[in-house]
Write a protein that holds these residues in place. Structure first.
Motif, PDB file in Angstrom:
ATOM      1  N   LYS A 143      11.906   2.311 -15.836  1.00 51.52           N
ATOM      2  CA  LYS A 143      12.153   1.049 -16.357  1.00 51.52           C
ATOM      3  C   LYS A 143      11.821   0.928 -17.787  1.00 51.52           C
ATOM      4  N   GLU A 144      10.933   1.790 -18.311  1.00 47.80           N
ATOM      5  CA  GLU A 144      10.569   1.874 -19.926  1.00 47.80           C
ATOM      6  C   GLU A 144      11.921   2.279 -20.632  1.00 47.80           C
ATOM      7  N   GLU A 145      12.496   3.421 -19.944  1.00 46.07           N
ATOM      8  CA  GLU A 145      13.715   3.952 -20.600  1.00 46.07           C
ATOM      9  C   GLU A 145      14.838   2.609 -20.511  1.00 46.07           C
ATOM     10  N   LEU A 146      15.012   2.032 -19.650  1.00 52.01           N
ATOM     11  CA  LEU A 146      16.188   1.030 -19.700  1.00 52.01           C
ATOM     12  C   LEU A 146      15.882   0.124 -20.869  1.00 52.01           C
ATOM     13  N   ARG A 147      14.384  -0.506 -20.738  1.00 48.11           N
ATOM     14  CA  ARG A 147      14.148  -1.434 -21.799  1.00 48.11           C
ATOM     15  C   ARG A 147      14.563  -0.787 -23.349  1.00 48.11           C
ATOM     16  N   TYR A 204       0.852  -1.343   0.026  1.00 49.26           N
ATOM     17  CA  TYR A 204       0.071   0.000  -0.120  1.00 49.26           C
ATOM     18  C   TYR A 204       0.717   1.334   0.066  1.00 49.26           C
ATOM     19  N   LEU A 205       1.954   1.184   0.909  1.00 47.40           N
ATOM     20  CA  LEU A 205       2.788   2.532   0.931  1.00 47.40           C
ATOM     21  C   LEU A 205       3.764   2.858  -0.260  1.00 47.40           C
ATOM     22  N   GLN A 206       4.040   1.619  -0.949  1.00 50.37           N
ATOM     23  CA  GLN A 206       5.017   1.693  -1.776  1.00 50.37           C
ATOM     24  C   GLN A 206       4.633   1.179  -3.254  1.00 50.37           C
ATOM     25  N   ARG A 207       3.483   1.799  -3.847  1.00 54.74           N
ATOM     26  CA  ARG A 207       3.198   1.380  -5.148  1.00 54.74           C
ATOM     27  C   ARG A 207       4.244   1.941  -6.347  1.00 54.74           C
ATOM     28  N   GLU A 208       4.119   1.226  -7.322  1.00 56.86           N
ATOM     29  CA  GLU A 208       5.394   1.880  -8.181  1.00 56.86           C
ATOM     30  C   GLU A 208       4.982   3.087  -8.760  1.00 56.86           C
ATOM     31  N   THR A 209       5.755   3.910  -8.511  1.00 55.51           N
ATOM     32  CA  THR A 209       5.692   5.396  -9.134  1.00 55.51           C
ATOM     33  C   THR A 209       5.783   5.619 -10.625  1.00 55.51           C
ATOM     34  N   GLU A 210       5.250   6.671 -11.098  1.00 52.68           N
ATOM     35  CA  GLU A 210       5.289   7.223 -12.513  1.00 52.68           C
ATOM     36  C   GLU A 210       6.765   7.228 -12.879  1.00 52.68           C
ATOM     37  N   GLY A 211       7.668   7.670 -11.995  1.00 59.02           N
ATOM     38  CA  GLY A 211       9.096   7.964 -12.263  1.00 59.02           C
ATOM     39  C   GLY A 211       9.709   6.666 -12.498  1.00 59.02           C
ATOM     40  N   VAL A 212       9.464   5.612 -11.489  1.00 54.95           N
ATOM     41  CA  VAL A 212      10.074   4.413 -11.492  1.00 54.95           C
ATOM     42  C   VAL A 212       9.612   3.383 -12.871  1.00 54.95           C
ATOM     43  N   ARG A 213       8.473   3.687 -13.416  1.00 52.95           N
ATOM     44  CA  ARG A 213       7.970   3.123 -14.543  1.00 52.95           C
ATOM     45  C   ARG A 213       8.567   3.640 -15.685  1.00 52.95           C
ATOM     46  N   GLN A 214       8.737   4.947 -15.693  1.00 55.60           N
ATOM     47  CA  GLN A 214       9.467   5.624 -16.826  1.00 55.60           C
ATOM     48  C   GLN A 214      10.928   5.133 -16.739  1.00 55.60           C
ATOM     49  N   LYS A 240      23.597   3.850 -15.681  1.00 59.79           N
ATOM     50  CA  LYS A 240      22.816   5.038 -14.583  1.00 59.79           C
ATOM     51  C   LYS A 240      21.577   4.874 -13.997  1.00 59.79           C
ATOM     52  N   ILE A 241      20.851   4.141 -15.064  1.00 62.20           N
ATOM     53  CA  ILE A 241      19.497   3.967 -14.775  1.00 62.20           C
ATOM     54  C   ILE A 241      19.490   2.756 -13.791  1.00 62.20           C
ATOM     55  N   ARG A 242      20.326   1.738 -14.084  1.00 62.37           N
ATOM     56  CA  ARG A 242      20.131   0.679 -13.249  1.00 62.37           C
ATOM     57  C   ARG A 242      20.585   0.994 -11.734  1.00 62.37           C
ATOM     58  N   ASP A 243      21.520   1.911 -11.519  1.00 65.87           N
ATOM     59  CA  ASP A 243      21.877   2.250 -10.308  1.00 65.87           C
ATOM     60  C   ASP A 243      20.742   3.242  -9.667  1.00 65.87           C
ATOM     61  N   GLN A 244      20.085   3.888 -10.498  1.00 69.73           N
ATOM     62  CA  GLN A 244      18.827   4.701  -9.523  1.00 69.73           C
ATOM     63  C   GLN A 244      17.798   3.483  -9.432  1.00 69.73           C
ATOM     64  N   LEU A 245      17.643   2.650 -10.209  1.00 67.13           N
ATOM     65  CA  LEU A 245      16.637   1.362  -9.933  1.00 67.13           C
ATOM     66  C   LEU A 245      17.137   0.744  -8.285  1.00 67.13           C
ATOM     67  N   LYS A 246      18.520   0.626  -8.226  1.00 69.50           N
ATOM     68  CA  LYS A 246      18.927  -0.344  -7.489  1.00 69.50           C
ATOM     69  C   LYS A 246      18.853   0.749  -6.097  1.00 69.50           C
ATOM     70  N   GLN A 247      18.912   1.881  -6.043  1.00 65.65           N
ATOM     71  CA  GLN A 247      18.811   2.732  -4.925  1.00 65.65           C
ATOM     72  C   GLN A 247      17.405   2.854  -4.649  1.00 65.65           C
ATOM     73  N   THR A 248      16.532   2.841  -5.568  1.00 64.20           N
ATOM     74  CA  THR A 248      15.118   2.817  -5.286  1.00 64.20           C
ATOM     75  C   THR A 248      14.639   1.330  -4.525  1.00 64.20           C
ATOM     76  N   GLY A 249      15.189   0.351  -4.932  1.00 62.46           N
ATOM     77  CA  GLY A 249      15.032  -1.091  -4.362  1.00 62.46           C
ATOM     78  C   GLY A 249      15.779  -1.079  -2.948  1.00 62.46           C
ATOM     79  N   ARG A 250      16.882  -0.412  -2.665  1.00 64.83           N
ATOM     80  CA  ARG A 250      17.468  -0.438  -1.163  1.00 64.83           C
ATOM     81  C   ARG A 250      16.566   0.337  -0.472  1.00 64.83           C
TER      82      ARG A 250
END
Length: 165
Positions: free
Chosen positions: A45-49, A33-43, A76-86
């Protein structure tokens, strides 16, 4: 009356044991409930793909500079996603810890209030010869001969519910 009271105490201890087992699942629900995937994270991931697909289409031999630029962007994008995961996992640990602390505080208060309220009267009365060598320990703190004290009853309930849960 005493048997009903003993059964109610057992149910309270049993349900507390079930609640303790469900804390991780409840924490996971709260985290979802608290950590739904935000639009920024979706973007991201899409940019990474998109970048990975583009990099796969670029020949490293023919266009090394472009390939290296794409690789730096991907890193750089993978590092940002890893930081979000941490950050998510840190928050998950905090939420689980807080929920556990709240549970144990409530559980401790319940047990202390039961022991305080029923310290002078036995939960169950049994024939004294059934409890012969350990009658005083079983009757603690009420001291009634043949009685089962609240402390002993809570220990028994905790052990039995631990086996059942």
């Amino acid at each position: 009356m005493a048997v009903l009271f003993a059964v109610l105490i057992f149910l309270a201890v049993y349900l507390s044991g079930l609640a303790k087992k469900l804390i991780p699942a409840a924490a996971k629900l709260v985290m979802n409930y608290l950590q739904r995937e935000t639009e920024g994270v979706r973007q991201l991931k899409e940019e990474l793909r998109r970048l990975v697909t583009e990099q796969d289409s670029v020949s490293i031999k023919d266009e090394f500079a472009r390939h290296a630029r794409l690789q730096r962007k991907i890193s750089k994008i993978r590092d940002q996603l890893k930081q979000t995961g941490r950050e998510k996992s840190t928050l998950a640990i905090k939420v689980s810890w807080v929920m556990s602390a709240i549970f144990y505080i409530c559980y401790g208060l319940l047990m202390m209030s039961l022991m305080w309220r029923y310290r002078q009267e036995p939960v169950l009365l049994l024939p004294a010869d059934w409890l012969y060598p350990l009658g005083g320990v079983v009757a603690f703190p009420s001291g009634v001969s043949g009685g089962v004290g609240i402390t002993f009853w809570l220990v028994v309930c905790n052990r039995v519910s631990a086996v059942l849960v």
